[in-house]
Design a protein around this motif. Structure first.
Motif, short mmCIF file in Angstrom:
data_model
loop_
_atom_site.label_atom_id
_atom_site.label_comp_id
_atom_site.label_asym_id
_atom_site.label_seq_id
_atom_site.Cartn_x
_atom_site.Cartn_y
_atom_site.Cartn_z
N ARG A 175 0.90 -1.27 0.02
CA ARG A 175 -0.10 -0.10 0.08
C ARG A 175 0.72 1.30 -0.11
O ARG A 175 1.91 1.32 0.52
CB ARG A 175 -0.88 0.00 1.33
N THR A 176 0.58 2.11 -0.62
CA THR A 176 1.32 3.42 -0.73
C THR A 176 1.64 3.89 0.63
O THR A 176 0.88 4.24 1.60
CB THR A 176 0.40 4.47 -1.51
N GLY A 177 3.05 4.25 0.79
CA GLY A 177 3.46 4.85 2.41
C GLY A 177 3.44 3.87 3.13
O GLY A 177 4.10 4.18 4.26
N VAL A 178 3.09 2.65 3.14
CA VAL A 178 3.21 1.81 4.41
C VAL A 178 4.49 0.93 4.38
O VAL A 178 5.28 1.05 3.28
CB VAL A 178 2.30 0.43 4.20
N ARG A 179 5.09 0.42 5.43
CA ARG A 179 6.41 -0.13 5.45
C ARG A 179 6.24 -1.40 4.59
O ARG A 179 5.18 -2.05 4.25
CB ARG A 179 6.74 -0.53 6.80
N PRO A 180 7.36 -1.55 3.87
CA PRO A 180 7.44 -2.73 3.06
C PRO A 180 7.33 -4.19 3.62
O PRO A 180 7.76 -4.43 4.88
CB PRO A 180 8.98 -2.59 2.34
N LEU A 181 6.98 -4.97 2.86
CA LEU A 181 6.97 -6.49 3.17
C LEU A 181 8.13 -7.09 2.59
O LEU A 181 8.65 -6.79 1.41
CB LEU A 181 5.56 -7.18 2.90
N TYR A 182 8.54 -8.30 2.84
CA TYR A 182 9.54 -8.81 2.55
C TYR A 182 9.17 -10.45 1.77
O TYR A 182 8.87 -11.28 2.59
CB TYR A 182 10.62 -9.09 3.28
N VAL A 183 9.02 -10.45 0.66
CA VAL A 183 8.43 -11.58 -0.17
C VAL A 183 9.50 -12.65 -0.63
O VAL A 183 10.51 -12.33 -1.30
CB VAL A 183 7.60 -11.07 -1.22
N SER A 184 9.68 -13.83 -0.28
CA SER A 184 10.55 -14.81 -0.59
C SER A 184 9.96 -16.03 -0.87
O SER A 184 8.91 -16.50 -0.13
CB SER A 184 12.04 -14.92 0.13
N PRO A 185 10.34 -16.86 -1.88
CA PRO A 185 9.94 -18.16 -2.27
C PRO A 185 10.26 -18.92 -0.95
O PRO A 185 11.36 -19.07 -0.76
CB PRO A 185 10.31 -18.63 -3.48
N GLY A 186 9.72 -19.84 -0.89
CA GLY A 186 9.68 -20.99 0.22
C GLY A 186 10.32 -22.36 -0.58
O GLY A 186 11.67 -22.73 -0.31
N HIS A 187 9.19 -22.86 -1.37
CA HIS A 187 9.71 -24.17 -1.98
C HIS A 187 8.57 -24.25 -3.12
O HIS A 187 7.69 -23.80 -2.89
CB HIS A 187 9.62 -25.19 -1.00
N ARG A 188 9.03 -25.05 -4.17
CA ARG A 188 8.47 -25.32 -5.43
C ARG A 188 7.72 -23.93 -6.12
O ARG A 188 6.56 -24.24 -6.58
CB ARG A 188 7.25 -26.28 -4.74
N VAL A 189 8.45 -22.99 -5.92
CA VAL A 189 7.84 -21.72 -6.60
C VAL A 189 9.14 -20.76 -7.04
O VAL A 189 9.99 -20.72 -6.26
CB VAL A 189 6.74 -20.86 -5.70
N GLY A 190 8.93 -20.31 -8.08
CA GLY A 190 10.03 -19.29 -8.35
C GLY A 190 10.27 -17.85 -7.95
O GLY A 190 9.14 -17.38 -7.19
N LEU A 191 11.20 -17.08 -7.86
CA LEU A 191 11.10 -15.92 -7.08
C LEU A 191 10.23 -14.91 -7.72
O LEU A 191 9.32 -14.22 -7.00
CB LEU A 191 12.60 -15.22 -7.38
N GLU A 192 9.85 -14.69 -9.10
CA GLU A 192 8.99 -13.71 -9.87
C GLU A 192 7.71 -14.33 -9.31
O GLU A 192 6.78 -13.51 -9.35
CB GLU A 192 9.21 -13.32 -11.15
N GLU A 193 7.31 -15.68 -9.60
CA GLU A 193 6.10 -16.20 -9.28
C GLU A 193 5.72 -15.98 -7.86
O GLU A 193 4.46 -16.03 -7.69
CB GLU A 193 6.32 -17.89 -9.82
N ALA A 194 6.45 -16.13 -7.04
CA ALA A 194 6.26 -15.84 -5.49
C ALA A 194 5.48 -14.46 -5.45
O ALA A 194 4.70 -14.19 -5.00
CB ALA A 194 7.36 -16.18 -4.76
N LEU A 195 6.40 -13.44 -6.01
CA LEU A 195 5.93 -12.04 -5.89
C LEU A 195 4.69 -11.91 -6.72
O LEU A 195 3.74 -11.16 -6.08
CB LEU A 195 6.99 -11.09 -6.47
N ALA A 196 4.55 -12.29 -8.07
CA ALA A 196 3.19 -12.39 -8.49
C ALA A 196 2.08 -12.90 -7.65
O ALA A 196 1.07 -12.34 -7.78
CB ALA A 196 3.20 -12.91 -9.86
N PHE A 197 2.42 -13.96 -6.98
CA PHE A 197 1.19 -14.61 -6.01
C PHE A 197 0.73 -13.57 -5.26
O PHE A 197 -0.31 -13.35 -4.96
CB PHE A 197 1.76 -15.97 -5.72
N VAL A 198 1.76 -12.92 -4.61
CA VAL A 198 1.51 -12.38 -3.27
C VAL A 198 0.68 -10.90 -3.71
O VAL A 198 -0.09 -10.37 -3.28
CB VAL A 198 2.72 -11.86 -2.62
#
Length: 226
Positions: A175-198
């Motif tokens: 959300r605009t102006g809120v603190r960031p979240l840190y998205v990382s794949p856990g298992h059986r998903v790619g880096l870009e795919e994890a972000l796209a899902f979130v």
């Protein structure tokens, strides 16, 4: 759900060896496209009380369906050591998952995936243990650095890199102006795919809605122990 037992190491050295072995089994490929049934997991603990974990079974078209809960007495918990929290929280998460009426297609956890000093945060650890696609969404940075400053606008994302420059995930502004979240794949998903899902999850506030509900349910469950 019928789940494999979670090993409890007898020492930090044994926990380190387990992490290093399991990290080699992490697969950073795959898409979560088409996933509808998700388990969002969060945990809460207060000194003198059991650790409480919840699993919110969330259908991406119909919303929350069921809440499973797990408890581990404080005296049975693995010691609190940064970087080894999965050994402390995972037994309660497994109890919560066992309480669900249906098996989820993927896991979404409040915590790290591969953005971890040994590449095995709680999302990776549980993902490998259960052989399920998993994604970590952390509220604070444990390991790595941002490739560049993160813009303030909603939907902005900047790669999270290891000290050697290897991609670990993304800092993401939900959300605009809120603190960031840190998205990382856990298992059986790619880096870009994890972000796209979130990014594709319903998000009314800072946290994606399934994880926000899990956070609220964990807080309520802990308060009920008073």
């Amino acid at each position: 759900m019928d789940l494999p037992p979670f090993p409890k190491p007898s020492s930090l050295e044994e926990a380190l060896r387990l992490q290093e072995a399991l990290a080699k089994r992490v697969r950073l490929e795959g898409s979560l496209e088409g996933v509808k049934l998700l388990a969002a997991l969060d945990a809460s603990h207060k000194r003198g009380k059991p650790l409480v974990a919840v699993a919110v079974l969330y259908h991406l078209e119909r919303g929350p369906l069921f809440v499973g809960q797990g408890l581990v007495p404080e005296e049975a918990l693995f010691p609190y050591v940064p970087g080894f929290l999965s050994f402390r929280e995972a037994p309660a998460y497994l109890q919560a998952l066992k309480a669900l009426p249906e098996a989820p297609e993927a896991l979404l956890l409040d915590g790290q995936g591969i953005a971890h000093p040994r590449g095995l945060g709680i999302a990776s650890h549980l993902g490998v243990h259960l052989d399920l696609p998993s994604v970590g969404v952390a509220k604070s940075l444990l390991y790595g650095r941002l490739e560049r400053p993160l813009p303030q606008e909603a939907g902005s994302a900047v790669r999270l890199l290891s000290p050697e420059g290897c991609p670990l995930g993304y800092a993401y502004r939900s959300r605009t102006g809120v603190r960031p979240l840190y998205v990382s794949p856990g298992h059986r998903v790619g880096l870009e795919e994890a972000l796209a899902f979130v990014k594709g999850l319903p998000t009314r506030f800072r946290l994606p809605e399934p994880l926000r509900l899990a956070h609220l349910e964990a807080g309520k469950a802990l308060k009920a122990l008073d």
